[in-house]
Design a protein around this motif. Structure first.
Motif, PDB file in Angstrom:
ATOM      1  N   ALA A   1       0.843  -1.187   0.000  1.00 45.79           N
ATOM      2  CA  ALA A   1       0.000   0.000   0.000  1.00 45.79           C
ATOM      3  C   ALA A   1       0.881   1.240   0.000  1.00 45.79           C
ATOM      4  O   ALA A   1       1.952   1.247   0.622  1.00 45.79           O
ATOM      5  CB  ALA A   1      -0.922   0.009   1.219  1.00 45.79           C
ATOM      6  N   LEU A   2       0.439   2.289  -0.695  1.00 47.42           N
ATOM      7  CA  LEU A   2       1.195   3.533  -0.798  1.00 47.42           C
ATOM      8  C   LEU A   2       0.280   4.732  -0.561  1.00 47.42           C
ATOM      9  O   LEU A   2      -0.900   4.697  -0.885  1.00 47.42           O
ATOM     10  CB  LEU A   2       1.820   3.687  -2.187  1.00 47.42           C
ATOM     11  N   LEU A   3       0.859   5.790  -0.003  1.00 45.99           N
ATOM     12  CA  LEU A   3       0.181   7.069   0.157  1.00 45.99           C
ATOM     13  C   LEU A   3       1.177   8.185  -0.121  1.00 45.99           C
ATOM     14  O   LEU A   3       2.292   8.168   0.412  1.00 45.99           O
ATOM     15  CB  LEU A   3      -0.371   7.218   1.579  1.00 45.99           C
ATOM     16  N   ILE A   4       0.790   9.127  -0.966  1.00 45.27           N
ATOM     17  CA  ILE A   4       1.588  10.336  -1.160  1.00 45.27           C
ATOM     18  C   ILE A   4       1.043  11.393  -0.208  1.00 45.27           C
ATOM     19  O   ILE A   4      -0.098  11.835  -0.348  1.00 45.27           O
ATOM     20  CB  ILE A   4       1.503  10.840  -2.610  1.00 45.27           C
ATOM     21  N   ASP A   5       1.825  11.779   0.773  1.00 45.40           N
ATOM     22  CA  ASP A   5       1.383  12.744   1.768  1.00 45.40           C
ATOM     23  C   ASP A   5       2.396  13.880   1.811  1.00 45.40           C
ATOM     24  O   ASP A   5       3.410  13.804   2.505  1.00 45.40           O
ATOM     25  CB  ASP A   5       1.248  12.075   3.134  1.00 45.40           C
ATOM     26  N   ALA A   6       2.129  14.910   1.021  1.00 43.49           N
ATOM     27  CA  ALA A   6       3.035  16.059   0.897  1.00 43.49           C
ATOM     28  C   ALA A   6       4.419  15.565   0.505  1.00 43.49           C
ATOM     29  O   ALA A   6       4.583  14.968  -0.546  1.00 43.49           O
ATOM     30  CB  ALA A   6       3.053  16.874   2.180  1.00 43.49           C
ATOM     31  N   GLY A   7       5.444  15.779   1.327  1.00 46.64           N
ATOM     32  CA  GLY A   7       6.816  15.464   0.934  1.00 46.64           C
ATOM     33  C   GLY A   7       7.237  14.044   1.183  1.00 46.64           C
ATOM     34  O   GLY A   7       8.423  13.730   1.061  1.00 46.64           O
ATOM     35  N   VAL A   8       6.297  13.161   1.533  1.00 50.65           N
ATOM     36  CA  VAL A   8       6.669  11.809   1.942  1.00 50.65           C
ATOM     37  C   VAL A   8       5.842  10.778   1.190  1.00 50.65           C
ATOM     38  O   VAL A   8       4.656  10.972   0.931  1.00 50.65           O
ATOM     39  CB  VAL A   8       6.471  11.640   3.462  1.00 50.65           C
ATOM     40  N   VAL A   9       6.493   9.677   0.819  1.00 51.58           N
ATOM     41  CA  VAL A   9       5.802   8.485   0.338  1.00 51.58           C
ATOM     42  C   VAL A   9       5.654   7.560   1.546  1.00 51.58           C
ATOM     43  O   VAL A   9       6.648   7.056   2.076  1.00 51.58           O
ATOM     44  CB  VAL A   9       6.590   7.774  -0.777  1.00 51.58           C
ATOM     45  N   VAL A  10       4.441   7.376   2.005  1.00 51.48           N
ATOM     46  CA  VAL A  10       4.180   6.480   3.130  1.00 51.48           C
ATOM     47  C   VAL A  10       3.969   5.088   2.563  1.00 51.48           C
ATOM     48  O   VAL A  10       3.089   4.869   1.729  1.00 51.48           O
ATOM     49  CB  VAL A  10       2.958   6.933   3.941  1.00 51.48           C
ATOM     50  N   VAL A  11       4.781   4.148   3.014  1.00 51.55           N
ATOM     51  CA  VAL A  11       4.813   2.798   2.456  1.00 51.55           C
ATOM     52  C   VAL A  11       4.337   1.814   3.522  1.00 51.55           C
ATOM     53  O   VAL A  11       4.884   1.774   4.631  1.00 51.55           O
ATOM     54  CB  VAL A  11       6.232   2.416   2.001  1.00 51.55           C
ATOM     55  N   GLY A  12       3.352   1.034   3.182  1.00 49.63           N
ATOM     56  CA  GLY A  12       2.891  -0.036   4.060  1.00 49.63           C
ATOM     57  C   GLY A  12       3.208  -1.374   3.454  1.00 49.63           C
ATOM     58  O   GLY A  12       2.975  -1.607   2.273  1.00 49.63           O
ATOM     59  N   GLY A  13       3.762  -2.276   4.253  1.00 44.91           N
ATOM     60  CA  GLY A  13       4.108  -3.589   3.715  1.00 44.91           C
ATOM     61  C   GLY A  13       4.707  -4.488   4.753  1.00 44.91           C
ATOM     62  O   GLY A  13       4.350  -4.432   5.935  1.00 44.91           O
ATOM     63  N   SER A  14       5.636  -5.328   4.323  1.00 45.87           N
ATOM     64  CA  SER A  14       6.270  -6.301   5.203  1.00 45.87           C
ATOM     65  C   SER A  14       7.752  -6.363   4.906  1.00 45.87           C
ATOM     66  O   SER A  14       8.204  -5.979   3.820  1.00 45.87           O
ATOM     67  CB  SER A  14       5.655  -7.693   5.014  1.00 45.87           C
ATOM     68  N   ARG A  15       8.508  -6.856   5.888  1.00 46.14           N
ATOM     69  CA  ARG A  15       9.935  -7.099   5.695  1.00 46.14           C
ATOM     70  C   ARG A  15      10.255  -8.488   6.214  1.00 46.14           C
ATOM     71  O   ARG A  15       9.846  -8.861   7.308  1.00 46.14           O
ATOM     72  CB  ARG A  15      10.764  -6.042   6.414  1.00 46.14           C
ATOM     73  N   TYR A  16      11.017  -9.230   5.403  1.00 43.04           N
ATOM     74  CA  TYR A  16      11.349 -10.607   5.734  1.00 43.04           C
ATOM     75  C   TYR A  16      12.865 -10.745   5.815  1.00 43.04           C
ATOM     76  O   TYR A  16      13.589 -10.267   4.947  1.00 43.04           O
ATOM     77  CB  TYR A  16      10.808 -11.570   4.674  1.00 43.04           C
TER      78      TYR A  16
END
Length: 749
Positions: A640-655
């Motif tokens: 999932a991604l969101l562009i919020d002003a100066g930031v790309v907010v990234v939702g996910g997982s890390r393995y």
């Protein structure tokens, strides 16, 4: 985003989605939005009553009325959750028993209770808090291969436990064990049982009824002694020797049994019985006790003169709960209920029922014993999941996913939050979708939702429906069937709804993975010629006549069948403008105000992995930004991604590679250079499916139970200030964004 804005986000620890920030780092901290845990029906496997009328319930659940409880809970006599009693169990509870002192015995498949090591069996001390009895730990000396499935407390306070295969260490195979009140195993007590045991019940005379433990063709119900070797009682043989569906023991020692689906053998042409009473002394069938029961019985409970039964239903009888007289078999009441597998008498002559088809309940209900009406009581749930979030023009949020309840309010996989983040009490569409996987908001505020369909057709895997955004009414004339899975929905201003996913037909017309529907009448619009692999994300840019699609399947390690690309089409004509191959599977897509495209997924670039790649609207990779997001030593994946002003907010997982451990996370990446602007926020769950900006904060949905240690089930949000935009970071970007695009647009899953 400026540092002050990220401070406002990270300070929302109480709502929990980003890491903690020292108090001195931010001037003010916002108030968190209300918590609204989402749940689906849990499983209650066992219910036991204490002397004060409280009920202990055990099973596979993690919430009671939105309050965290791990597989074990206590309900007060009025049906409400006991807020103080909380011995957490780290595995499934399958059996419960209570002794004369009020101590609770717990059995199942677990390794710890209340933080104390306990192997499949434990004792909870009598008291307010439900503390584990530290001196009682027989499980360390028992090899219970598949855990325990049955418990009983005998006449003299001994505990009898049974399961699939259970035996005291170095004592040979036992299918049931006897444990003293001091926690010692009796090595001599070993009934002749040849297979798994399903239930153990004690009577008031020092005998046990053991259900199961039989090989094929043998008697499946045993009456054994509590003392000695646990020998079978000589001469006792039940009139029914098959494995019963349910059993219960009456106060007079009678044994009530529910037969298999075919009923007890009929005599002299009589109709077969589905339930019978058997003498506890002789095992003989009582011919006079024959209540009206014309369907198989799945659960039984006896309380004085009341026999409570759950009828599973058949072609002529609807599933229901019933009460009969234990003396005469006369009926008292019946009430609709389905899927009930556990019944337990409660205080005041009431009865608890557990199952999946209880009216307006998830898994647990309490009924009045006199007339069968439903009483107030707590309910049990497992964590639900959010798959999609969309924001309406007035700031209300439409939440879709897989859930049956929001807090304590029933909802069918879809709910609406008002502009302040509160649950809308009147917006309650019943879509008959098993889940809601994608949502889009139309120009008039109407809601389009898709998900797995309940239609009884192998050709109809999914359905797309239209819902009134204000009233929540389903539009009966607008729905579309799809023979696969819909991953993305996106409307345009020309009257089309774009549909992406994994399918071959839409409304019986050939459409491979991508289709256009008429917003007016749900008709399928003419196909465009470009072949697509499964489409996972869609973004429409009407102002620039652009339609962006991210397609592909597999992963960077196994790209099953190819594909994996980012493409731009003309929104008006459908002509392909460009198609850029991707080194892995895309899952999310977002368009920034200055014209940069961000693709989330799992990508392999050289010897590193990326969760987000950046491209210009001309299809050119932003090489410096992509290089800055490369990660070595672990495998990030963005869903999932969101562009919020100066930031790309990234939702996910890390393995990690070794040990292979996955954790969900939220990451803020600077749109200037791709670097992480705040520490990773660890989410206790598996995946984040959706991130959106609303006027009152950022909303995050997925499959999780807590964020940074704070309980948030499926849905979390933080109320922060608005972020100041930053200058365009790429030489390929347009320097000035149109006003209508100041907040950016993100793919709606």
């Amino acid at each position: 985003m400026h540092r002050s804005a990220w401070c406002r986000i990270a300070a929302g620890l109480a709502l929990g989605w980003l890491g903690a920030v020292p108090p001195s780092a931010c001037a003010t901290a916002p108030s968190p939005l209300p918590d609204l845990p989402l749940g689906v029906a849990g499983d209650v496997h066992a219910i036991a009553r204490q002397a004060d009328g409280a009920m202990v319930i055990g099973g596979d659940f993690s919430m009671i009325d939105g309050v965290q409880r791990s597989h074990l809970a206590r309900l007060r006599a009025d049906g409400s959750l006991d807020p103080d009693w909380n011995p957490s169990v780290d595995g499934v509870v399958r059996a419960l028993a209570v002794d004369a002192s009020g101590r609770v015995y717990v059995a199942g498949s677990f390794d710890a209770v209340g933080g104390e090591p306990r192997h499949d069996i434990a004792r909870i001390a009598a008291g307010r808090h439900g503390d584990v009895d530290r001196a009682w730990n027989p499980g360390r000396n028992i090899d219970a291969t598949y855990g325990f499935a049955a418990l009983a407390v005998g006449l003299h306070g001994d505990v009898f436990a049974a399961g699939e295969v259970a035996g005291p260490a170095q004592l040979g195979p036992h299918h049931a064990v006897k444990i003293s009140a001091a926690g010692l195993i009796d090595p001599q007590w070993n009934p002749t049982l040849r297979s798994s045991v399903h239930a153990i019940m004690s009577d008031t005379r020092g005998f046990l009824y053991v259900v199961g433990g039989a090989s094929y063709g043998e008697v499946a119900v045993h009456k054994v002694t509590e003392t000695g070797h646990g020998d079978d009682v000589a001469g006792w043989r039940p009139a029914f020797d098959d494995l019963p569906h349910a059993t219960a023991v009456g106060a007079d020692g009678s044994l009530y049994m529910a037969s298999s689906v075919f009923g007890f053998p009929a005599e002299n042409g009589a109709a077969p019985r589905y339930v019978a009473r058997i003498s506890g002394s002789t095992g003989a069938l009582d011919p006079a006790w024959n209540p009206p029961c014309s369907a198989p019985v799945t659960a039984l409970a006896v309380d004085g003169d009341a026999v409570f039964a759950a009828l599973g239903g058949n072609s002529t009888v609807e599933p229901q709960l019933a009460r009969w007289s234990a003396r005469t078999g006369d009926p008292a009441w019946r009430t609709p209920a389905e899927g009930v597998r556990v019944l337990a008498p409660a205080a005041g002559g009431s009865v608890y029922a557990s199952g999946w088809g209880l009216p307006s309940r998830l898994a647990l209900a309490r009924l009045d014993g006199v007339d069968g009406h439903f009483l107030a009581s707590a309910d049990a749930a497992k964590p639900g999941a959010v798959h999609a979030i969309a924001v309406e023009p007035d700031g209300s949020k439409i939440i879709g996913g897989h859930f049956d309840v929001a807090g304590t309010t029933m909802r069918d996989n879809l709910l609406r939050l008002d502009p302040e983040g509160r649950l809308d009490p009147t917006w309650h569409p019943s879509t008959e979708l098993l889940s809601v996987d994608a949502i889009a908001i139309g120009a008039q505020g109407e809601v389009y939702a898709s998900g797995e369909s309940t239609a009884p057709s192998y050709q109809t895997a999914s359905m797309i429906v239209r819902i009134d955004g204000d009233a929540g009414a389903i539009d009966p004339g607008w729905n579309v069937v799809v023979d696969g899975w819909v991953h993305a929905l996106a409307p345009d201003t020309h009257g089309a709804l774009y549909v992406g996913g994994y399918f071959a037909h839409v409304a019986d017309l050939a459409r491979e993975h991508f289709a256009r529907l008429s917003l007016r009448d749900a008709s399928v619009l003419p196909a465009w010629g470009t072949s697509m692999f499964p489409v996972n994300a869609i973004v429409v840019d009407d102002a620039e006549d652009a339609l962006y699609l991210a397609d592909g399947y597999g992963s960077y390690a196994l790209p099953l069948g190819g594909g994996n690309s980012l493409a731009r089409f003309s929104n008006a004509s459908g002509s392909l403008r460009w198609r850029q191959p991707l080194p892995g599977m895309p899952s999310a897509l977002a368009l920034a105000p200055e014209g940069m495209l961000y693709v989330g997924g799992q990508f392999l670039t050289g010897d590193a992995t990326n969760d987000v790649l950046a491209f210009t609207t001309a299809g050119e990779p932003d090489a410096p930004w992509n290089a800055a997001t490369a990660v070595r030593g672990e495998h990030p994946a963005a869903s999932a991604l969101l562009i919020d002003a100066g930031v790309v907010v990234v939702g996910g997982s890390r393995y990690s590679d070794f040990p292979y451990v996955g954790t969900s996370s939220l990451v803020g990446r600077s749109r200037v250079d791709g670097s992480e602007t705040v520490p990773i926020a660890v989410v206790d769950g598996t995946v984040i499916h959706a991130i959106v900006r609303a006027p009152d904060g950022i909303y995050v949905g997925g499959e999780f139970g807590a964020v940074d240690g704070v309980m948030r089930v499926g849905l979390a949000a933080v109320a922060d200030g608005s972020a100041s935009p930053v200058r365009a970071h790429s030489p390929h970007a347009r320097p000035d964004a149109p006003p209508s695009r100041a907040a950016g647009r993100d793919a709606t899953r």
